[in-house]
Motif scaffolding. Structure first.
Motif, mmCIF file in Angstrom:
data_model
loop_
_atom_site.group_PDB
_atom_site.id
_atom_site.type_symbol
_atom_site.label_atom_id
_atom_site.label_comp_id
_atom_site.label_asym_id
_atom_site.label_seq_id
_atom_site.Cartn_x
_atom_site.Cartn_y
_atom_site.Cartn_z
ATOM 1 N N HIS A 84 0.931 -1.104 0.153
ATOM 2 C CA HIS A 84 0.067 -0.158 0.000
ATOM 3 C C HIS A 84 0.966 1.230 0.101
ATOM 4 N N CYS A 85 0.446 2.205 -0.724
ATOM 5 C CA CYS A 85 0.884 3.477 -0.725
ATOM 6 C C CYS A 85 0.913 4.167 0.846
ATOM 7 N N CYS A 86 2.057 4.567 1.099
ATOM 8 C CA CYS A 86 2.183 5.126 2.741
ATOM 9 C C CYS A 86 1.533 6.239 2.793
ATOM 10 N N VAL A 87 1.358 7.121 1.657
ATOM 11 C CA VAL A 87 0.788 8.424 1.492
ATOM 12 C C VAL A 87 -0.911 8.415 1.502
ATOM 13 N N CYS A 88 -1.360 7.732 0.753
ATOM 14 C CA CYS A 88 -2.867 7.639 0.633
ATOM 15 C C CYS A 88 -3.584 6.286 0.736
ATOM 16 N N GLY A 89 -2.670 5.373 0.922
ATOM 17 C CA GLY A 89 -3.356 3.906 1.198
ATOM 18 C C GLY A 89 -3.586 3.287 0.036
ATOM 19 N N GLN A 90 -3.612 3.686 -1.122
ATOM 20 C CA GLN A 90 -3.935 2.829 -2.428
ATOM 21 C C GLN A 90 -3.044 1.381 -2.378
ATOM 22 N N GLY A 91 -3.871 0.382 -2.826
ATOM 23 C CA GLY A 91 -3.304 -0.920 -2.814
ATOM 24 C C GLY A 91 -2.817 -1.153 -4.299
ATOM 25 N N PHE A 92 -1.827 -2.118 -4.358
ATOM 26 C CA PHE A 92 -1.098 -2.465 -5.321
ATOM 27 C C PHE A 92 -0.733 -3.914 -5.395
ATOM 28 N N VAL A 93 -0.940 -4.546 -6.362
ATOM 29 C CA VAL A 93 -0.595 -5.930 -6.721
ATOM 30 C C VAL A 93 0.780 -5.887 -7.477
ATOM 31 N N MET A 94 1.640 -6.613 -7.414
ATOM 32 C CA MET A 94 2.953 -6.447 -8.060
ATOM 33 C C MET A 94 3.280 -7.826 -8.812
ATOM 34 N N PHE A 95 3.883 -7.765 -9.965
ATOM 35 C CA PHE A 95 4.446 -8.929 -10.680
ATOM 36 C C PHE A 95 5.998 -8.634 -11.066
ATOM 37 N N TRP A 96 6.668 -9.806 -10.560
ATOM 38 C CA TRP A 96 8.078 -9.648 -10.526
ATOM 39 C C TRP A 96 8.583 -10.999 -10.725
ATOM 40 N N GLU A 97 10.075 -11.063 -11.089
ATOM 41 C CA GLU A 97 10.744 -12.186 -11.123
ATOM 42 C C GLU A 97 11.024 -12.628 -9.844
ATOM 43 N N ARG A 98 11.330 -13.964 -9.581
ATOM 44 C CA ARG A 98 11.433 -14.591 -8.273
ATOM 45 C C ARG A 98 12.900 -14.035 -8.115
ATOM 46 N N GLN A 99 12.984 -13.518 -6.884
ATOM 47 C CA GLN A 99 14.312 -12.869 -6.506
ATOM 48 C C GLN A 99 14.695 -13.388 -5.002
ATOM 49 N N SER A 100 15.728 -13.206 -4.497
ATOM 50 C CA SER A 100 16.262 -13.644 -3.299
ATOM 51 C C SER A 100 15.268 -12.449 -2.312
ATOM 52 N N ARG A 101 15.224 -13.010 -0.933
ATOM 53 C CA ARG A 101 14.634 -12.018 0.122
ATOM 54 C C ARG A 101 15.069 -10.581 0.214
ATOM 55 N N HIS B 56 6.891 9.292 -4.197
ATOM 56 C CA HIS B 56 7.207 10.559 -5.458
ATOM 57 C C HIS B 56 5.946 10.679 -6.600
ATOM 58 N N HIS B 57 5.045 9.720 -6.595
ATOM 59 C CA HIS B 57 3.935 10.307 -7.390
ATOM 60 C C HIS B 57 2.958 11.247 -6.633
ATOM 61 N N HIS B 58 3.032 11.331 -5.485
ATOM 62 C CA HIS B 58 2.331 12.596 -4.653
ATOM 63 C C HIS B 58 3.086 13.998 -4.389
ATOM 64 N N ARG B 59 4.093 14.079 -5.191
ATOM 65 C CA ARG B 59 4.733 15.266 -5.209
ATOM 66 C C ARG B 59 3.664 16.541 -5.538
ATOM 67 N N ASN B 60 2.774 16.370 -6.250
ATOM 68 C CA ASN B 60 1.729 17.478 -6.622
ATOM 69 C C ASN B 60 0.299 17.261 -6.064
ATOM 70 N N GLN B 61 0.212 15.969 -5.487
ATOM 71 C CA GLN B 61 -1.241 15.793 -4.874
ATOM 72 C C GLN B 61 -0.929 14.855 -3.847
ATOM 73 N N ASN B 62 -2.034 14.545 -2.903
ATOM 74 C CA ASN B 62 -1.978 13.791 -1.850
ATOM 75 C C ASN B 62 -3.106 12.725 -2.142
ATOM 76 N N ARG B 63 -3.883 12.730 -3.173
ATOM 77 C CA ARG B 63 -5.092 11.813 -3.382
ATOM 78 C C ARG B 63 -4.666 10.429 -4.193
ATOM 79 N N LYS B 64 -5.279 9.543 -4.299
ATOM 80 C CA LYS B 64 -5.130 8.492 -4.903
ATOM 81 C C LYS B 64 -4.893 8.290 -6.284
ATOM 82 N N GLU B 65 -5.429 9.691 -6.956
ATOM 83 C CA GLU B 65 -5.187 9.778 -8.414
ATOM 84 C C GLU B 65 -3.919 10.273 -8.822
#
Length: 89
Positions: A15-32, A48-57
């Motif tokens: 989740h984004c620590c600014v607005c709480g929006q949730g995200f799923v992630m797709f990545w290669e298997r890597q070490s912990r 960084h997405h929130h430099r101009n606004q604090n909403r989920k948008e």
């Protein structure tokens, strides 16, 4: 390593620590250790997405890559490597 992220209102892996929006992630298997480092980079990108606004948008619509690349084919390559389903693209 590149991670394909997609916003979700369902079961989120992070989740984004600014607005709480949730995200799923797709990545290669890597070490912990590598995954922990990438998670820090993902959180930095989400903040960084929130430099101009604090909403989920503030976040990109659809999917986006971390680290961000400007090449339009990089999302497809990351999705294939991370085994993203077609609905995630």
């Amino acid at each position: 390593m590149q991670v394909l992220c997609k916003s979700t209102n369902g079961n989120a892996e992070t989740h984004c620590c600014v607005c709480g929006q949730g995200f799923v992630m797709f990545w290669e298997r890597q070490s912990r250790t590598e995954r922990v480092q990438v998670m820090k980079e993902i959180q930095n990108t989400l903040r960084h997405h929130h430099r101009n606004q604090n909403r989920k948008e503030a976040h990109p619509h659809g999917t986006f890559l971390v680290p961000e690349w400007n090449d339009s084919t990089s999302a497809t390559v990351a999705a294939i490597r991370g085994h993203a389903p077609s609905w995630a693209l």
